[in-house]
Motif scaffolding. Sequence first.
Motif, PDB file in Angstrom:
ATOM      1  N   PRO A   1     -20.515  38.006  13.235  1.00  0.00           N
ATOM      2  CA  PRO A   1     -19.509  37.199  13.940  1.00  0.00           C
ATOM      3  C   PRO A   1     -19.106  35.947  13.159  1.00  0.00           C
ATOM      4  CG  PRO A   1     -21.658  36.888  14.946  1.00  0.00           C
ATOM      5  CD  PRO A   1     -21.841  37.907  13.848  1.00  0.00           C
ATOM      6  N   ALA A   2     -17.839  35.602  13.289  1.00  0.00           N
ATOM      7  CA  ALA A   2     -17.373  34.274  12.882  1.00  0.00           C
ATOM      8  C   ALA A   2     -17.614  33.425  14.128  1.00  0.00           C
ATOM      9  CB  ALA A   2     -15.897  34.323  12.519  1.00  0.00           C
ATOM     10  N   THR A   3     -18.648  32.598  14.105  1.00  0.00           N
ATOM     11  CA  THR A   3     -19.181  32.013  15.335  1.00  0.00           C
ATOM     12  C   THR A   3     -18.355  30.815  15.856  1.00  0.00           C
ATOM     13  OG1 THR A   3     -20.604  30.543  14.041  1.00  0.00           O
ATOM     14  CG2 THR A   3     -21.558  32.637  14.725  1.00  0.00           C
ATOM     15  N   THR A   4     -18.578  30.540  17.122  1.00  0.00           N
ATOM     16  CA  THR A   4     -17.954  29.375  17.751  1.00  0.00           C
ATOM     17  C   THR A   4     -18.414  28.094  17.044  1.00  0.00           C
ATOM     18  OG1 THR A   4     -17.987  30.581  19.821  1.00  0.00           O
ATOM     19  CG2 THR A   4     -17.645  28.220  19.993  1.00  0.00           C
ATOM     20  N   ALA A   5     -19.681  28.083  16.608  1.00  0.00           N
ATOM     21  CA  ALA A   5     -20.188  26.883  15.913  1.00  0.00           C
ATOM     22  C   ALA A   5     -19.406  26.664  14.613  1.00  0.00           C
ATOM     23  CB  ALA A   5     -21.682  27.029  15.632  1.00  0.00           C
ATOM     24  N   LEU A   6     -19.043  27.750  13.951  1.00  0.00           N
ATOM     25  CA  LEU A   6     -18.255  27.636  12.723  1.00  0.00           C
ATOM     26  C   LEU A   6     -16.862  27.072  13.049  1.00  0.00           C
ATOM     27  CD1 LEU A   6     -18.417  28.199   9.710  1.00  0.00           C
ATOM     28  CD2 LEU A   6     -17.792  30.582  10.151  1.00  0.00           C
ATOM     29  N   GLY A   7     -16.315  27.526  14.169  1.00  0.00           N
ATOM     30  CA  GLY A   7     -15.022  27.001  14.625  1.00  0.00           C
ATOM     31  C   GLY A   7     -15.125  25.547  15.072  1.00  0.00           C
ATOM     32  N   THR A   8     -16.318  25.106  15.387  1.00  0.00           N
ATOM     33  CA  THR A   8     -16.516  23.728  15.852  1.00  0.00           C
ATOM     34  C   THR A   8     -16.574  22.750  14.671  1.00  0.00           C
ATOM     35  OG1 THR A   8     -17.659  24.482  17.845  1.00  0.00           O
ATOM     36  CG2 THR A   8     -18.097  22.208  17.170  1.00  0.00           C
ATOM     37  N   ILE A   9     -17.144  23.187  13.534  1.00  0.00           N
ATOM     38  CA  ILE A   9     -17.238  22.224  12.411  1.00  0.00           C
ATOM     39  C   ILE A   9     -15.972  22.184  11.559  1.00  0.00           C
ATOM     40  CG2 ILE A   9     -19.766  22.121  12.214  1.00  0.00           C
ATOM     41  CD1 ILE A   9     -19.421  23.985   9.689  1.00  0.00           C
TER      42      ILE A   9
ATOM     43  N   PRO B   1     -11.532  23.269  11.902  1.00  0.00           N
ATOM     44  CA  PRO B   1     -10.500  23.859  12.772  1.00  0.00           C
ATOM     45  C   PRO B   1     -10.174  25.318  12.422  1.00  0.00           C
ATOM     46  CG  PRO B   1      -9.708  21.829  11.716  1.00  0.00           C
ATOM     47  CD  PRO B   1     -11.101  22.041  11.245  1.00  0.00           C
ATOM     48  N   GLN B   2     -10.314  25.685  11.151  1.00  0.00           N
ATOM     49  CA  GLN B   2     -10.070  27.097  10.780  1.00  0.00           C
ATOM     50  C   GLN B   2     -11.374  27.829  10.454  1.00  0.00           C
ATOM     51  OE1 GLN B   2      -7.233  25.092   9.553  1.00  0.00           O
ATOM     52  NE2 GLN B   2      -6.374  26.034  11.389  1.00  0.00           N
ATOM     53  N   GLY B   3     -12.472  27.319  10.997  1.00  0.00           N
ATOM     54  CA  GLY B   3     -13.783  27.871  10.629  1.00  0.00           C
ATOM     55  C   GLY B   3     -13.891  29.364  10.866  1.00  0.00           C
TER      56      GLY B   3
END
Length: 350
Positions: free
Chosen positions: A268-276, A278-280
Amino acid sequence: MKNLIDKLERDNYLDKDELLTLLTGFTPEDADYLYKKARKTADRIYGNSIYVRGLIEFTNYCRNNCFYCGIRRDNKRAERYRLSKEDILACCENGYQLGFRTFVLQGGEDPFYSDEMLVDIISEIRAKYQDCAITLSFGEKSYEQYALYKAAGADRYLLRHETANEEHYARLHPKELSCMNRKKCLYELKELGYQVGAGFMVGSPYQTMENLVEDLLFLKELQPEMVGLGPFIPHKDTPFADFESGRLELVLLLIGVVRLMLPSALIPATTALGTIHPQGRELGILAGANVVMPNLSPVGVRKKYMLYDNKICTGEEAAECRNCLQNRIKKIGYEIVVDRGDYKALEAVS
Ligand code: SAM
Ligand code: FES
């Protein structure tokens, strides 16, 4: 460094020293080279499909006290909630209408939900949504308990190993939790025929590059079907409030390496990655990830499942998240598909 990346692509393996060289010495050009290979590998197996999993965070009560986690037992500021069976089924129905074919029941380790209740919930989802996969993620249980849930209709289990190194594990968790038991659970889940998800946080406190190498080698040994990798992000009401978040570049690099080590893995491209960043999540996909896990929990409880500060997507309805992700993914040339999104063994692909 390119020859190491070529070797990783060819053999799906690098030894300890080679991995350490790669993790400590990579340049932005090396990273781009790796991502291209990782993406090519994912495309060969899964095409341009990105799978979605509907995440139902059904309880934020937890008997554990992991030092990093915002819903740990000792966080007295966390406002606790539990979803009833009816709430959970309503989330599934909403998700099904939106095209989700995997439901992930995730929560803290909450003894309120007896095995009888869990079996009842799983069986009912199984009976109602026969074309869907059921994923569980509520921590460490006994072999017998995992067997009960499997018999009730569960297909998959997510249990990040968090860190494969015992000493590091002991710095992230209170002493009643052990690295050994976590790993034992993962092997038992495999034995029971679950599709298993392991994984770890990148940049967790006290983590060394050597630890990350151990994590990668542990994954290679376990051969999980799914690998969850995301940055550690501090939560203000935990003992780790003052630590830094994990670095985007390192998370992306590890996604790329895992894609080449375990070519068929669902990552998964995780929510945490999206949190650190904007295009995580888009960057995660471009580095080799092939799954996204939008939230199906009722909007009223979203902000209460706060594992770390500033978690994104806590104010939107499931349909909004679904559409937003669909557009973002389309923009980078990929497609969210209505599919259970099962693991594809390599031999079944070519
Ligand atoms: N209780 C279950 C378990 O232990 O697997 C599932 C819930 S737990 C909150 C899910 C995952 O959240 C953990 O495996 C951990 O890696 C991640 N997590 C917890 N706190 C985090 C933080 N501060 N930053 C990033 N990820 C975190
Ligand atoms: Fe139990 Fe985080 S401490 S879910």
